[in-house]
Design an enzyme around this catalytic site. Sequence first.
Site, short mmCIF file in Angstrom:
data_model
loop_
_atom_site.label_atom_id
_atom_site.label_comp_id
_atom_site.label_asym_id
_atom_site.label_seq_id
_atom_site.Cartn_x
_atom_site.Cartn_y
_atom_site.Cartn_z
N ARG A 150 0.81 -1.23 0.00
CA ARG A 150 0.00 0.00 0.00
C ARG A 150 0.84 1.27 0.00
O ARG A 150 0.44 2.28 0.58
CB ARG A 150 -0.96 0.02 1.19
CG ARG A 150 -2.04 -1.05 1.15
CD ARG A 150 -3.17 -0.61 0.24
NE ARG A 150 -4.19 -1.64 0.10
CZ ARG A 150 -5.29 -1.71 0.84
NH1 ARG A 150 -5.53 -0.80 1.75
NH2 ARG A 150 -6.16 -2.67 0.62
N ARG B 32 -3.64 6.46 0.85
CA ARG B 32 -4.21 7.62 1.56
C ARG B 32 -3.28 8.35 2.51
O ARG B 32 -3.58 9.47 2.90
CB ARG B 32 -5.47 7.18 2.32
CG ARG B 32 -6.66 7.02 1.41
CD ARG B 32 -7.85 6.53 2.18
NE ARG B 32 -7.60 5.18 2.65
CZ ARG B 32 -8.51 4.40 3.22
NH1 ARG B 32 -9.72 4.85 3.42
NH2 ARG B 32 -8.21 3.19 3.61
N ARG C 10 -6.96 11.24 -6.26
CA ARG C 10 -8.24 10.52 -6.14
C ARG C 10 -9.41 11.49 -6.22
O ARG C 10 -10.43 11.20 -6.85
CB ARG C 10 -8.29 9.73 -4.83
CG ARG C 10 -9.49 8.79 -4.78
CD ARG C 10 -9.69 8.19 -3.42
NE ARG C 10 -9.86 9.21 -2.42
CZ ARG C 10 -9.97 8.99 -1.11
NH1 ARG C 10 -9.92 7.75 -0.66
NH2 ARG C 10 -10.13 9.98 -0.27
N ASP D 114 -6.54 -2.90 -7.52
CA ASP D 114 -7.10 -3.54 -6.33
C ASP D 114 -7.31 -5.02 -6.60
O ASP D 114 -7.43 -5.43 -7.75
CB ASP D 114 -8.42 -2.89 -5.93
CG ASP D 114 -8.76 -3.24 -4.47
OD1 ASP D 114 -8.14 -2.65 -3.57
OD2 ASP D 114 -9.60 -4.13 -4.25
N TYR E 244 -14.59 -12.14 -0.11
CA TYR E 244 -15.35 -10.92 -0.40
C TYR E 244 -16.59 -11.22 -1.26
O TYR E 244 -17.65 -10.61 -1.08
CB TYR E 244 -14.47 -9.89 -1.11
CG TYR E 244 -13.47 -9.25 -0.19
CD1 TYR E 244 -13.85 -8.19 0.64
CD2 TYR E 244 -12.15 -9.69 -0.12
CE1 TYR E 244 -12.94 -7.59 1.50
CE2 TYR E 244 -11.24 -9.10 0.74
CZ TYR E 244 -11.64 -8.05 1.55
OH TYR E 244 -10.74 -7.47 2.41
O1 CP3 Z 1 0.10 -1.71 -2.48
C1 CP3 Z 1 -0.21 -0.80 -3.28
O2 CP3 Z 1 0.12 0.40 -3.09
C2 CP3 Z 1 -0.92 -1.17 -4.54
C3 CP3 Z 1 -2.35 -0.99 -4.56
C4 CP3 Z 1 -3.26 -1.89 -3.76
C5 CP3 Z 1 -4.52 -1.42 -3.28
N1 CP3 Z 1 -5.18 -2.49 -2.75
C6 CP3 Z 1 -4.97 -0.04 -3.38
C7 CP3 Z 1 -6.12 0.38 -2.55
C8 CP3 Z 1 -3.18 -3.24 -3.43
C9 CP3 Z 1 -2.03 -4.20 -3.65
C10 CP3 Z 1 -4.41 -3.61 -2.80
C11 CP3 Z 1 -4.72 -4.98 -2.36
C12 CP3 Z 1 -5.95 -5.25 -1.59
N2 CP3 Z 1 -7.18 -4.69 -1.72
C13 CP3 Z 1 -6.05 -6.25 -0.61
C14 CP3 Z 1 -4.97 -7.22 -0.24
C15 CP3 Z 1 -3.89 -6.58 0.54
C16 CP3 Z 1 -4.24 -6.26 1.93
O3 CP3 Z 1 -4.22 -5.08 2.28
O4 CP3 Z 1 -4.51 -7.21 2.69
C17 CP3 Z 1 -7.38 -6.24 -0.12
C18 CP3 Z 1 -7.93 -7.12 0.97
C19 CP3 Z 1 -8.09 -5.26 -0.84
C20 CP3 Z 1 -9.55 -4.92 -0.74
C21 CP3 Z 1 -9.69 -3.51 -0.38
N3 CP3 Z 1 -9.52 -2.47 -1.26
C22 CP3 Z 1 -9.94 -2.97 0.90
C23 CP3 Z 1 -10.20 -3.77 2.16
C24 CP3 Z 1 -9.88 -1.57 0.77
C25 CP3 Z 1 -9.94 -0.55 1.87
C26 CP3 Z 1 -11.26 0.09 1.97
C27 CP3 Z 1 -11.16 1.28 2.89
O5 CP3 Z 1 -11.94 2.19 2.66
O6 CP3 Z 1 -10.30 1.31 3.78
C28 CP3 Z 1 -9.62 -1.28 -0.58
C29 CP3 Z 1 -9.49 0.06 -1.19
C30 CP3 Z 1 -8.12 0.45 -1.58
N4 CP3 Z 1 -7.28 -0.30 -2.34
C31 CP3 Z 1 -7.48 1.69 -1.27
C32 CP3 Z 1 -6.22 1.65 -1.90
C33 CP3 Z 1 -5.18 2.73 -1.92
C34 CP3 Z 1 -8.08 2.82 -0.46
C35 CP3 Z 1 -9.14 3.47 -1.29
C36 CP3 Z 1 -9.22 4.93 -1.08
O7 CP3 Z 1 -8.48 5.66 -1.76
O8 CP3 Z 1 -10.04 5.37 -0.25
#
Ligand code: CP3
Length: 356
Positions: free
Chosen positions: A28, A32, A41, A78, A155
């Site tokens: 990540r 954010r 974003r 994602d 999911y």
């Molecule tokens: O690592 C990186 O920087 C690459 C991008 C990346 C994202 N998600 C961007 C993202 C990667 C590799 C993921 C993987 C991901 N997504 C996982 C597996 C890794 C982990 O963290 O365990 C999972 C379970 C997800 C599913 C997902 N997507 C969740 C649970 C969330 C968070 C929701 C929230 O509001 O907190 C996301 C959204 C997401 N994916 C964000 C980012 C930067 C945040 C979205 C935003 O900008 O608000």
Amino acid sequence: MTASLNNDRFLRALRREPVDTTPVWLMRQAGRYLPEYRATRERAGSFMALAQNPELACEVTLQPLQRFELDAAILFSDILTIPDAMGLGLSFAQGEGPQFARPVRSAAAVDRLGVPDMDGELRYVMDAVRVIRRELDGRVPLIGFSGSPWTLACYMVEGRGSRDFAAPKSLCWNEPAVAHRLLDTLARSVAAYLSAQAAAGAQALMVFDTWGGLLAPASFREFSLRYMQQVVEALKSDTHARELPVILFSKGAGQHLSALADTGCAALGVDWTIDLDDARRAVDGKVALQGNLDPAVMRAAPEVIRREARAVMDSFGNHPGHIFNLGHGITPEVDPENVKVLVDEVHAYGRKLRAG
Ligand code: CP3
């Protein structure tokens, strides 16, 4: 392609070759905690609009590399792009995490699922990979990624995020044949997705099995490990992906490291609940290890961050095959200055470790 890279520390460490210092990137790393990410974003309108726009996805992929001396880039996307492309209707409600409009709730719903078209619904992901490779211009390698079949199933069946994912676990106990059909479709989809990312230019591939650790040991082997094995095997006989290192990250599955290493992957991600010297002994030189600083340390004072980073590196010791990372993703409230502190300390201490 490796030869034209300016910085191939990450790929060398994945092959357990000697490196000048320990490579580091953070799960990540684009996200954010960076104000410039939040601004992009905002411009895109939503997280999914951002992920689906290859130019903007490229912009946010590169943002952390402009601030910090990171040794790898990771595609901005994602894991839930696959179920979205399968027609489940993904949305991110503000502050509530991911949600599906049409979760998978029956055997008939599982039977309707097919492998998405990588040149159709998921083309935006491959376009992003191509744009990012062009803009990276060989600075550091690009990591492509997917969720694991089990984590995607979590999911899809639950329909949203959860602490315990009771619905997918019930499916495994009550209708195991249906769970296996779903996981097989997902394993074929994940392999096709990673192969397409490799063809588009990804230089390493990572599988996020975020919820593998929710399963009891026998269930982990049956519903998570087995399908990651299927993915690794498919990639090994794939024209585009066969040469690429695969990293498997099963969170909370420290007791399964040896079995995970036997899948034929190049490296394992390790969370912070196991010491790296124990992890290294468990995998017995078969794979490289990536990890494993507790992400909560990133909210501590700089001297604590430096000390804990050195402790992680001392635990691994002066052996080949360590990629420094957090044990899970960086959280939104972290001060970006602390990431600089961490990355610089890993590189400085990595040089010292090697000098003896
Ligand atoms: O690592 C990186 O920087 C690459 C991008 C990346 C994202 N998600 C961007 C993202 C990667 C590799 C993921 C993987 C991901 N997504 C996982 C597996 C890794 C982990 O963290 O365990 C999972 C379970 C997800 C599913 C997902 N997507 C969740 C649970 C969330 C968070 C929701 C929230 O509001 O907190 C996301 C959204 C997401 N994916 C964000 C980012 C930067 C945040 C979205 C935003 O900008 O608000």
